[in-house]
Structures are given as C-alpha cells and as structure tokens.
Design a protein around this motif. Structure first.
Motif, short mmCIF file in Angstrom:
data_model
loop_
_atom_site.label_atom_id
_atom_site.label_comp_id
_atom_site.label_asym_id
_atom_site.label_seq_id
_atom_site.Cartn_x
_atom_site.Cartn_y
_atom_site.Cartn_z
N HIS A 1 0.91 -1.33 0.00
CA HIS A 1 -0.19 0.09 0.03
C HIS A 1 0.78 1.29 0.00
O HIS A 1 0.52 2.29 0.55
CB HIS A 1 -0.73 -0.11 1.07
N MET A 2 1.97 1.04 -0.57
CA MET A 2 2.83 2.30 -0.88
C MET A 2 2.53 3.13 -2.08
O MET A 2 2.32 2.50 -3.14
CB MET A 2 4.40 1.98 -0.46
N PRO A 3 3.02 4.38 -2.36
CA PRO A 3 2.92 4.94 -3.61
C PRO A 3 4.25 4.56 -4.37
O PRO A 3 4.96 3.93 -4.05
CB PRO A 3 3.19 6.45 -3.20
N LEU A 4 3.86 4.42 -5.91
CA LEU A 4 5.06 4.37 -6.48
C LEU A 4 6.12 5.51 -6.79
O LEU A 4 5.48 6.64 -7.25
CB LEU A 4 4.60 3.83 -8.24
N THR A 5 7.28 5.33 -6.23
CA THR A 5 8.23 6.68 -6.22
C THR A 5 9.62 6.05 -6.61
O THR A 5 9.65 4.76 -6.81
CB THR A 5 8.37 7.08 -4.77
N PRO A 6 10.43 6.69 -6.98
CA PRO A 6 11.81 6.14 -7.05
C PRO A 6 12.35 5.20 -6.24
O PRO A 6 13.06 4.22 -6.41
CB PRO A 6 12.90 7.25 -7.37
N ALA A 7 11.67 5.43 -4.73
CA ALA A 7 12.25 4.86 -3.76
C ALA A 7 11.75 3.35 -3.44
O ALA A 7 11.93 2.45 -3.16
CB ALA A 7 12.29 5.47 -2.41
N ALA B 1 -1.42 -1.61 -4.85
CA ALA B 1 -0.99 -0.38 -4.88
C ALA B 1 -0.72 0.14 -6.49
O ALA B 1 -1.43 0.47 -7.04
CB ALA B 1 0.16 -0.06 -3.78
N ARG B 2 0.60 -0.48 -6.63
CA ARG B 2 1.01 -0.04 -7.91
C ARG B 2 1.94 -1.18 -8.37
O ARG B 2 2.63 -1.58 -7.75
CB ARG B 2 1.95 1.24 -8.00
N GLY B 3 1.77 -1.65 -9.66
CA GLY B 3 2.47 -2.52 -10.50
C GLY B 3 4.14 -2.56 -10.25
O GLY B 3 4.84 -3.34 -9.99
N GLY B 4 4.61 -1.36 -10.43
CA GLY B 4 5.67 -0.93 -10.42
C GLY B 4 6.50 -1.27 -9.04
O GLY B 4 7.92 -1.33 -9.08
N VAL B 5 6.07 -1.24 -8.13
CA VAL B 5 6.61 -1.56 -6.50
C VAL B 5 7.08 -3.02 -6.65
O VAL B 5 7.97 -3.28 -5.68
CB VAL B 5 5.83 -1.30 -5.33
#
Ligand SMILES: NC(=O)c1ccc[n+]([C@@H]2O[C@H](COP(=O)([O-])OP(=O)(O)OC[C@H]3O[C@@H](n4cnc5c(N)ncnc54)[C@H](O)[C@@H]3O)[C@@H](O)[C@H]2O)c1
Ligand SMILES: O=C(O)[C@H](O)COP(=O)(O)O
Length: 592
Positions: A250-256, A279-283
């Motif tokens: 449940h975190m945002p997709l950010t560079p981190a 959350a987002r696929g990219g994590v």
C-alpha cells in the motif's frame, strides 16, 4: 476588479481572495463531510470566457454535472497520446484517472493554457509532476474518496487467495469438482505485513484485525502512535519480510519504492508467503515475482495493478495458476467513483475559479486561516518585488535578492512560502514573459539563477500582526534611481500593511509612505518649498490623479525623496517636465 487575461496566480489589491473548503473523506454513506476548511493552496484569478475542462477518462456523473455548472466540459475518452496533445492547447483543465499518461509533451503542447490537472484518484505516478510544475500547472488529486474501496478490494483479494476462490471458480466452470486441490489456508492467527501504512494500508490493517490476524506494518514515515491506536506494530522492512505469512502492498510508486520487491526481497521472505498488491505494479519486480512463484517461495499472489496496464497478453504472471488478477479495480465501486468524481470536480472548479485547493500535489499548502491573515502581505510582497526590480539599472542582472520579514512572532510562526513565491513573481514578471505562480515560482527562480534568501527579524512587541514590515533587497546591481541604494549598497524597498493595504515605507535609506496602488513616481530633490506644487501642477494638467504623496528627507533643507502615487500613467512629456524641475535631482516612474 483587475482584469487578468490568463488564468493567473495573482493577488492584487483589487482581487478578491476567496476561500473554499472541501470534503476530505470518501463515501458519504460512511463518513460525514467535514464542516471546516482544511488547507488552501493556490489562487487563480479567472475572468472572462468560460474555461474548458477536458475529461479524458470516465468520471462519475455527479462530477461531470458539477463541472458543467462552471465550464465547458469535453468528455473525450480513449484519446491517443497524439490526440491528447492536440486537444490540450484548447483546454484550461484536464481530468484523468490512472489510464492516461500526462507527460511533459502534454504540458508543452498546451502552450501555457493548461492550468490544472485533476487526477480523479490517489496515485499521481501517471502525471509528470516536474513538467507540470515547470509549466506552472497545478496538479490536484482526489486522495480520500477511494480509500475504503481500495482497502475492501485488498481484503477481497486476501480472502480470495487464502481460499483459492478464483482458481476454484474457474475449475467448477470448467466442469471439474476438485475439492482436494483447493484446500485453503486460514487467516486467523496469521501475520499480515502491511507495507505502507497510509490511508489504504491502515484501513486494510483495521479490517485484517477484525479477521483475527496479527498485523504488523512497515512504513518509514508513519507515526507510531497512529499504528498503536489500532493495535498495529510498526516494524522494519527486514522484519516485515521475514515474519509475514501475508504481505499487502500500500505504498505509492516513487523512485524509492520502484521494484522494492525484487529478487533480494523475495530471498528473505518466509517460504510460502502470499502477496497482495493493490498499490502500483511498479513496486514489484514482476520478473522476480514470477521466479519466486515458480520456485514456491511465494505461494500465491493477488494483483490488481501491473507495471504496464493493461498487461500484455503473453504476461506470464497473469496466466500463472497461483496468481489471482483483477484489472485495476481497487477504486471501482459505485460509491467510490461517485465520491472521487465529486472530489476532483470540486478541486478543479475551485482552482479555476480562483479558490484554493486543499489537495494540491505540487504547490505548498497554506492553511485557510494563515492565508486570510497573510493576504495583504501577499500583495505587498509582490509589489515590493515589482518595485525593486524596476529600480535596477539596465544591464545589471538580478541574481541576489534578500527578503527580510520583521515580526514580533516567533521564527517558526510564519509560513513564508507564499510570500517568497510572490516576491519572485514580482521580481521576474516585469522583466520577462514568464508567468510565475505559486506552483512554479521556486523552479523559475532557480532556472533564471535568481538566489533568493530569506531572513527573519524578531521584534519586541505584540505578536498580533503576522508581520511588522517586509524588506526586499537586491545586491550587486546599479540602480536607475541612486537614492534607492541603501547604506548597505543594495537596492532596498520596504513596506508595511496599513489598514489592510500595502504601503511602501522605505526606499534606500529614505522613509516614505505611499499606498501601493496604480503606479508611482519617486523623485529626489533638494528639500525646498514649492516642489510638490510644481509636480502636482504638471500631473493635473495631464489629468493624472495623485492618490498619495509623501516626502521623506534626511534632514530639513537637505535631500528628500518624494513619493507620488498615481491612478493613471503620465505621458512621457509630463515625466520629462518633472525631470526638468530645477530642484529635482533624479526621478523614476514605476508601474505596480
Ligand atoms: N488499486 C487501486 O485502484 C488503488 C486505489 C487507491 C489507492 N491505490 C494505491 O494505493 C497506494 C496507497 O494509497 P493511499 O491512499 O493509502 O496513499 P497514502 O499516501 O495515504 O499512503 C501511502 C503510505 O505509503 C508510505 N510509504 C512511502 N514510502 C514508503 C516506503 N518506501 N515503504 C513503506 N511505506 C512507504 C507513506 O508513508 C504513506 O503512509 C498508492 O499507491 C495508491 O496509488 C490503488
Ligand atoms: O490511485 C488510485 O486512486 C487508484 O489506483 C485508482 O485508479 P483509477 O482512478 O484509475 O481507478
């Protein structure tokens, strides 16, 4: 009312500053709407033609109806990137969900017209925020209305994987009856690691506790007391990985957070862990997840989101028998979509109207009550910036600017971001064609090599007023009005708010007092009788109304600086005549 031809972050003396408040919570069936303003962000003054809002993805009807009360609404779905770029130059606002990429090209193609992007949802990873900021475009989202829907979807997937619901359903529909194959695992007593303990994460945690799970959470930024309040322990990434039976993201997709779940992370999880991602696929590194599923390290995954949406046909994760998938449905309940549509429509209309949005993503938020108090100082700072830069002699580049705020309040009791943005606007707009607003002020300053430093002077006295005076100084420049250079060698202008109006109270080392309206003439003269009359005569012959006049002198009979506030702009001829008065040693005409 001052007429501003473009959507403009302007607070001028004559501009109404209106305040808005908005709901912060989603489904009205569950939560009441809050009664009080939360935070306010941007001021945009909109006069003239009806704005155009492009709605590029399906939005709930209530939101569309609200938009139509104020704007021309163009609902054009499934636009190609090229079509979006073509349309955008005719739009003042754009509303999208997660399916539209709002790229740098979109902002460039808008050629300055696009002033607000509304993301009808939480995640803003599909909007190029830096490009928006550079183009002075406000980005607002609808951060709360789909929280419950996403949390419920997370729980739906958690229970679905634990009991093989999707696989068993497909099996029965295929004519099979495989009761032994689809034996599930129980949730009660199992450990769930919630990764990202924000709005959705904490609602998932709350619900999982109701299912009898042990809930831990990893979130480097979440306050421990909020977690404690619902009986959740905040743990390190390592502990979450190594102790969880279920992991819910449940975190945002950010560079981190990009590919936070990679081979290394999967090498540390408990064998047989089940992973849910709403959350987002990219994590997740999808290749790594596939390897972990194939090796049995991850027993099952439930995915609502993908690195590429929709995922390509041949995507092996989607086809994996231990993976349950949904097509990014987390926010897709009737209630959430109604709430999101209203939340974003209110934010976009508010921003276009000149009200202040509570959900700006790329602008500092200034609380309503702070803004109310600061509004005359906001006007003052812009005007001081405008005056200071017009005093610079041609050829000297403005690089070093210092803004001093003098106040009887404690140093932490003043949010200066708005004031700093307005000084920057005042400094840059008169000498360029750039449009500066609260969104892009710091970026434009940096881009132009303007180094603006801020200083606080804490005065004795009553902290009733937020500010006593504000000073703007420009260093390392020559002035076209030498008297504007103070003893410190910098162009210096100082102002105060009197009766709610901004006043210029110092130029260089001369104390003056003129209301900052219209335009002004600054004259240095040898102090002698009759000068005021002579200047007044020249102006009255021209029908130029003097609205304010003050004379500041070093000592009687010595030099004085006369400040004249004018309603109209005098002709060149009149200005020439003022310059020809014998006692006038130098003068300058400045537009506000
Ligand atoms: N599938 C859907 O339809 C759907 C619906 C709503 C939200 N979402 C997504 O769910 C996510 C959470 O939404 P939200 O409204 O709860 O956002 P939120 O901002 O309230 O919460 C996100 C939390 O993640 C935390 N976080 C940031 N970096 C982290 C890190 N490196 N490790 C762990 N935690 C970190 C933040 O501190 C914050 O508490 C977002 O990615 C959002 O886009 C998806
Ligand atoms: O970030 C969000 O709000 C969710 O992912 C929902 O996205 P959607 O608006 O495309 O359904």
């Amino acid at each position: 009312m001052s007429v501003i031809s473009s959507w403009n972050l302007t607070i001028s003396l004559n501009t109404t500053i209106s305040l808005s408040w908005r709901s912060s919570l989603p489904s009205r069936a569950i939560f009441p709407r809050p009664k009080k303003p939360k935070t306010l962000v941007v001021l945009a003054t909109a006069l003239g033609a009806k704005p155009t809002v492009l709605v590029a993805e399906k939005l709930g009807d209530a939101g569309i109806q609200l938009l139509k009360t104020f704007a021309n609404v163009d609902c054009s779905y499934n636009l190609s990137p090229e079509e979006l770029c073509t349309k955008i130059s005719l739009c003042d606002a754009l509303i999208v969900r997660s399916g539209t990429k709002v790229t740098r090209e979109v902002f460039e193609s808008s050629m300055g017209r696009l002033k607000v992007v509304g993301r009808a949802g939480v995640g803003i990873d599909n909007v190029d925020i830096s490009a928006a900021t550079e183009h002075g475009c406000l980005v607002v989202n609808a951060p709360t209305a789909n929280t419950i829907a996403a949390a419920e979807h997370g729980i739906a997937l958690l229970t679905a994987v634990s009991r093989n619901i999707a696989q068993a359903d497909a099996s029965v529909k295929a004519g099979k009856w495989e009761r032994n194959k689809y034996v599930g695992v129980s949730l009660v007593g199992k450990t769930l690691a919630v990764m990202g303990f924000g709005k959705v994460g904490s609602e998932v945690a709350r619900r999982a506790k109701g299912l009898g799970m042990q809930v831990i959470a990893h979130d480097p930024y979440a306050p421990a007391d909020r977690a404690r309040a619902i009986g959740v322990e905040l743990v390190s990434f390592e502990e979450a990985l190594t102790t969880a039976d279920f992991i819910s993201l449940h975190m945002p997709l950010t560079p981190a957070t990009s590919k936070m779940f990679n081979d290394e992370a999967f090498s540390r999880v408990k064998k047989g862990v089940r992973i849910i991602n709403v959350a987002r696929g990219g994590v997740i590194d999808e290749e790594a997840l596939l390897r972990a599923l194939d090796s049995g390290i991850v027993a099952q995954a439930a995915l609502d989101v993908f690195t590429e949406e929709p995922p390509p046909q041949e995507n092996k994760l989607v086809r994996h028998e231990n993976v349950t998938v949904t097509p990014h449905l987390g926010a897709s309940t009737t209630e959430a979509q109604e709430g999101v549509a209203l939340e974003i429509a209110e934010a976009v209309v508010g921003a276009l109207k000149g009200e202040l949005a509570a959900t700006a993503v790329n602008a500092p938020m200034v609380p309503a009550e702070v803004l109310l108090e600061l509004s005359p100082y906001v006007a003052l700072t812009e005007k001081l910036g405008r005056l200071a830069v017009q005093l610079v002699a041609g050829g000297s580049g403005v690089k070093f600017v210092k803004v001093t705020y003098a106040s009887a309040r404690g140093p932490d009791d003043l949010d200066t971001r708005l004031l700093r943005a307005m000084v920057t606007k005042g400094l840059i707009e008169p000498i360029s064609s750039v449009f500066v607003n609260l969104v892009n002020a710091d970026f434009i300053a940096k881009q132009r090599g303007l180094r603006l430093t801020e200083e606080r002077i804490v005065l004795d006295g009553s902290p009733e007023k937020p500010l006593e005076f504000i000073q703007v100084r420009i260093a390392n420049v020559e002035s076209k009005f030498a008297s504007a250079i103070s003893n410190s060698g910098e162009i210096t202008v100082e102002g105060r708010v009197k009766d709610g109006k901004p006043h210029l109270t110092k130029v260089g080392s001369f104390g003056v007092d003129v209301s900052l309206e219209g335009s002004i003439v600054l004259c240095r003269q040898s102090d002698q009788p009759g000068i005021i009359g002579k200047v007044g005569n020249i102006l009255s012959e021209e029908n130029v109304n003097v609205n304010f006049m003050s004379v500041g002198r070093i000592a009687p009979g010595k030099q004085a600086v006369m400040t004249i506030g004018l309603d109209e702009e005098p002709s060149r001829d009149a200005l020439k005549k003022i310059g020809e008065i014998t006692a006038v040693e130098e003068f300058v005409f400045l537009k506000l």
